[in-house]
Design a protein around this motif. Structure first.
Motif, short mmCIF file in Angstrom:
data_model
loop_
_atom_site.label_atom_id
_atom_site.label_comp_id
_atom_site.label_asym_id
_atom_site.label_seq_id
_atom_site.Cartn_x
_atom_site.Cartn_y
_atom_site.Cartn_z
N ARG A 67 0.83 -1.21 0.00
CA ARG A 67 0.00 0.00 0.00
C ARG A 67 0.87 1.26 0.00
N GLU A 68 1.98 1.25 0.75
CA GLU A 68 2.88 2.40 0.76
C GLU A 68 3.47 2.63 -0.63
N SER A 69 3.73 1.55 -1.34
CA SER A 69 4.38 1.64 -2.65
C SER A 69 3.41 1.93 -3.79
N PHE A 70 2.18 1.36 -3.72
CA PHE A 70 1.28 1.41 -4.87
C PHE A 70 -0.11 1.96 -4.55
N GLY A 71 -0.39 2.29 -3.32
CA GLY A 71 -1.69 2.83 -2.96
C GLY A 71 -2.80 1.79 -3.12
N ASN A 72 -4.01 2.27 -3.31
CA ASN A 72 -5.16 1.38 -3.40
C ASN A 72 -5.46 0.89 -4.80
N SER A 73 -4.65 1.27 -5.79
CA SER A 73 -4.91 0.81 -7.16
C SER A 73 -4.53 -0.65 -7.36
N LEU A 74 -3.73 -1.19 -6.45
CA LEU A 74 -3.30 -2.58 -6.54
C LEU A 74 -4.30 -3.47 -5.81
N ASN A 75 -4.74 -4.53 -6.48
CA ASN A 75 -5.63 -5.52 -5.86
C ASN A 75 -4.79 -6.47 -5.02
#
Length: 166
Positions: A67-75
Motif C-alpha cells: 500500500r505504501e508503494s502502490f496505494g489502493n490501485s493494486l488488488n
C-alpha cells in the motif's frame, strides 16, 4: 522501469522482510515457548487451519509495504482475510519496524538491482504495457503454518504471487 518489475521488486523485498519477521517470531518461541505463537485455529473443525502471530505480523508487513508503494490501485488478496479486510477499510496497521523508515525502505536492505536490470532488458514488450489495476497480488504470509507450529520449519515459506488479468 515497468509497473510489473516495480511490483516484483517490491514483492521480493517484502518477502525477505516477512521472512525476518517470521524468524523473529521463531526466536521468541524458542525463548518463551509455544504460547508466544498465539496460535489458534481459523476453523475449529480443521486442524490444518492454524493462524499465528507470525502470519498476522508478516501479512501486515507485506500489505503495508504494498500500500505504501502502490496505494489502493493494486488488488491484494491475503490468506489471512481479517487483515486484508481491515486494510481495505483503511484501518491503520502498526509498522513492522519501529524506525522512521517506511516498510519498503526497511525491506530494501537486500540486493536486487542486478536481477532487475537483466530482466528489464529481456522483458517482452507486452509486459511493459501492464497497468497496475490489471494486477492482483496473492499473499500467503506463512505457507505451512501448521508445519511452523509443529516446528517443521524447512516446510514453511512466504508466498507472494502476482496475477495479470486473472
Amino acid at each position: 522501469m515497468t509497473v510489473l518489475l516495480d511490483l516484483i521488486d517490491v514483492c521480493f523485498h517484502l518477502a525477505n522482510g516477512a521472512g525476518s519477521i517470521i524468524r523473529e517470531v521463531q526466536r521468541d518461541r524458542e525463548e518463551h515457548g509455544i504460547a508466544s505463537l498465539k496460535a489458534s485455529l481459523k476453523d475449529e473443525a480443521d486442524p490444518r487451519t492454524f493462524l499465528t502471530v507470525a502470519d498476522k505480523k508478516s501479512q501486515d508487513f507485506i500489505i503495508t509495504g504494498l500500500r505504501e508503494s502502490f496505494g489502493n490501485s493494486l488488488n491484494i488478496v491475503g490468506e489471512e482475510e481479517e487483515e486484508e479486510e481491515e486494510e481495505a477499510k483503511g484501518i491503520k496497521k502498526t509498522q513492522a519496524s519501529s524506525s522512521s523508515k517506511s516498510t519498503i525502505e526497511v525491506a530494501k536492505d537486500f540486493a536486487f538491482q542486478a536481477w532487475k536490470t537483466k530482466v528489464e532488458q529481456n522483458l517482452p514488450e507486452e509486459y511493459h504495457l501492464i497497468k497496475m489495476e490489471d494486477l492482483t497480488v496473492f499473499i500467503d504470509p506463512v505457507d505451512g503454518t501448521r508445519e511452523f507450529v509443529e516446528q517443521r520449519l524447512h516446510s514453511c515459506q512466504t508466498l507472494i504471487g502476482i496475477s495479470w488479468r486473472g
